[in-house]
Design a protein around this motif. Structure first.
Motif, PDB file in Angstrom:
ATOM      1  N   TYR A  47     -16.624 140.889  37.793  1.00 31.44           N
ATOM      2  CA  TYR A  47     -15.361 140.450  37.520  1.00 31.44           C
ATOM      3  C   TYR A  47     -14.870 140.775  36.241  1.00 31.44           C
ATOM      4  O   TYR A  47     -13.494 141.141  36.174  1.00 31.44           O
ATOM      5  CB  TYR A  47     -15.446 138.758  37.411  1.00 31.44           C
ATOM      6  CG  TYR A  47     -16.266 138.109  38.887  1.00 31.44           C
ATOM      7  CD1 TYR A  47     -16.257 138.757  39.743  1.00 31.44           C
ATOM      8  CD2 TYR A  47     -16.714 136.859  38.750  1.00 31.44           C
ATOM      9  CE1 TYR A  47     -16.797 138.243  40.987  1.00 31.44           C
ATOM     10  CE2 TYR A  47     -17.158 136.315  39.654  1.00 31.44           C
ATOM     11  CZ  TYR A  47     -17.307 136.997  40.860  1.00 31.44           C
ATOM     12  OH  TYR A  47     -17.924 136.594  41.811  1.00 31.44           O
ATOM     13  N   ALA A  48     -15.647 140.768  35.196  1.00 31.53           N
ATOM     14  CA  ALA A  48     -15.013 141.216  33.794  1.00 31.53           C
ATOM     15  C   ALA A  48     -14.733 142.422  33.896  1.00 31.53           C
ATOM     16  O   ALA A  48     -13.872 143.018  33.137  1.00 31.53           O
ATOM     17  CB  ALA A  48     -16.135 140.996  32.928  1.00 31.53           C
ATOM     18  N   ASP A  49     -15.488 143.440  34.628  1.00 29.40           N
ATOM     19  CA  ASP A  49     -15.164 144.808  34.598  1.00 29.40           C
ATOM     20  C   ASP A  49     -13.860 145.297  35.339  1.00 29.40           C
ATOM     21  O   ASP A  49     -13.172 146.018  35.052  1.00 29.40           O
ATOM     22  CB  ASP A  49     -16.418 145.787  35.300  1.00 29.40           C
ATOM     23  CG  ASP A  49     -16.070 147.140  35.207  1.00 29.40           C
ATOM     24  OD1 ASP A  49     -15.876 147.918  34.247  1.00 29.40           O
ATOM     25  OD2 ASP A  49     -16.107 147.710  36.469  1.00 29.40           O
ATOM     26  N   MET A  50     -13.878 144.398  36.551  1.00 30.22           N
ATOM     27  CA  MET A  50     -12.394 144.783  37.139  1.00 30.22           C
ATOM     28  C   MET A  50     -11.288 144.031  36.676  1.00 30.22           C
ATOM     29  O   MET A  50     -10.046 144.644  36.601  1.00 30.22           O
ATOM     30  CB  MET A  50     -12.755 144.080  38.559  1.00 30.22           C
ATOM     31  CG  MET A  50     -13.748 144.774  39.405  1.00 30.22           C
ATOM     32  SD  MET A  50     -13.699 146.252  39.825  1.00 30.22           S
ATOM     33  CE  MET A  50     -12.250 146.568  40.689  1.00 30.22           C
ATOM     34  N   SER A  51     -11.458 143.017  35.939  1.00 26.57           N
ATOM     35  CA  SER A  51     -10.346 142.337  34.964  1.00 26.57           C
ATOM     36  C   SER A  51     -10.136 143.587  33.891  1.00 26.57           C
ATOM     37  O   SER A  51      -8.766 143.913  33.738  1.00 26.57           O
ATOM     38  CB  SER A  51     -10.964 141.051  34.317  1.00 26.57           C
ATOM     39  OG  SER A  51      -9.849 140.734  33.525  1.00 26.57           O
TER      40      SER A  51
END
Length: 387
Positions: A47-51
């Motif tokens: 989630y953090a990477d895609m965000s």
């Protein structure tokens, strides 16, 4: 799913089937099987990477961007309408993000942040909603309950309803002075924002956090104090790493333990203790030592602990706090800071390479994530293979 036991996110199709947020999975197990619904464990690294990828793309499309949360941002569109319609610009954002990252986004456009949030709510079905027209603003406001307005919580909703304010439009048509007198200046700003008057500016620099909390529900109940020591050490390590990422130091630490409030089998127990350091720090070792002292005062035998956590607060910029006469020399503090920075750099480049022995190795108490999706974007070993 959080801890493979609680529903924390749903697709549109799942929502239509009546699956509610926060439900224990066992309560809807039959429904999941009946409709062949695929469930996944929460994957925070993904989630953090895609965000980060989405936010970077947005920053390339607008002159100013405020990252509001992991899945939401405000864009300054000043001057955009002179080149193309705002609706076309919103559609362009959707196309580019979809092409570059493979994620579908909703775009709400309006003259204020509060209206933009409502436009984005409507865009969940329309894709792009432009509320720059006063007529369209009032039409949408008339259709939305006042609880949908940004910043209007449950308690405030009830108080507004007692004044016969049930829709967002009725709130917008309220006298701002009356709202300020009976509620607060913040709620007055909300009324003005609903009428197109911008009162909440874009924040170019993310404000410094006032506190950092590191906490997780355990995959298995903890009854052993050594396991709890490992868990608290792990949470302290995470919190201190975040603190250093914020380039801050903290002076206050608290630790809490609790049993499950939803279990009839477990006796209730909920306790916390805090301690103030003599000097602010970001050194994990200092906070771990203090956390173990607090844990000794909190631990009670005979309970099945479901959750624990730590909180750091009372932040200072490095070097701002005046040290005491008998504090450790500056050179020693600088050496400690370099050690923490070295650990952070190694772990950032190579994963969890260095950690403290008190964090344990097996961490059998950790969150359940048996349905974890592959980390396609952050782990070379988990890239899909085409044969």
């Amino acid at each position: 799913m959080s801890n493979d036991g609680c529903i924390i996110a749903r697709s549109r199709e799942a929502k239509k089937l009546g699956i509610k947020m926060g439900l224990p999975v066992f309560q809807v197990r039959d429904l999941l099987e009946q409709h062949q619904i695929v469930a996944f464990s929460s994957n925070y690294a993904l989630y953090a990477d895609m965000s980060q990828r989405v936010m970077s793309t947005l920053e390339s499309l607008a002159p100013r961007v405020e990252v509001y949360s992991i899945d939401e941002a405000f864009l300054d569109l000043t001057g955009v309408s002179s080149n193309q319609s705002l609706t076309d610009f919103g559609l362009g954002i959707r196309r580019i993000v979809q092409k570059h990252i493979g994620i579908t986004v909703c775009v709400g456009i309006a003259p204020t942040k509060t209206l933009a949030k409502l436009a984005n709510h409507a865009a969940k079905t329309a894709g792009v909603v432009d509320l720059t027209s006063n007529e369209r603003q009032r039409k949408l406001l008339s259709l939305l309950p006042v609880a949908e307005v940004w910043g209007i919580g449950g308690k405030l909703t009830k108080r507004l309803q007692q004044l016969n304010i049930h829709t967002a439009l009725q709130l917008a048509d309220s006298d701002p002075k009356f709202i300020r007198q009976h509620f607060s200046v913040v709620d007055e700003r909300t009324v003005r924002e609903l009428n197109g008057e911008s009162c909440i500016g874009l924040e170019d620099i993310t404000p410094t956090k006032k506190q950092i909390i590191s906490s997780r529900a355990f995959g298995e109940r903890i009854t052993d104090k050594q396991q709890m020591r490992e868990a608290i050490s792990e949470y302290v390590s995470r919190a201190c790493r975040k603190l250093r990422d914020e380039q801050q130091e903290a002076k206050y630490l608290s630790v809490f333990l609790r049993t499950s409030p939803f279990s009839d089998k477990d006796a209730p127990y909920n306790a916390s203790k805090g301690i103030e350091l003599d000097n602010p720090s970001s050194d994990t070792r200092i906070f771990m030592a203090k956390a173990m002292q607090l844990l000794d005062g909190l631990w009670a035998n005979g309970y099945r602990y479901a959750k624990a956590g730590v909180m750091l607060a009372d932040f200072y910029d490095p070097g701002v706090h005046q040290p005491g006469l008998f504090d450790e020399p500056t050179a020693e503090r600088q050496a400690d800071q370099k050690l923490m920075q070295l650990m952070d750099n190694l772990n950032a480049k190579h994963g969890k390479t260095l950690w403290f022995a008190s964090q344990g190795t097996k961490q059998e108490w950790g969150m359940k994530r048996e349905l974890l999706s592959p980390a396609y974007t952050t782990n070379w070993q988990q890239l899909p293979v085409v044969r």
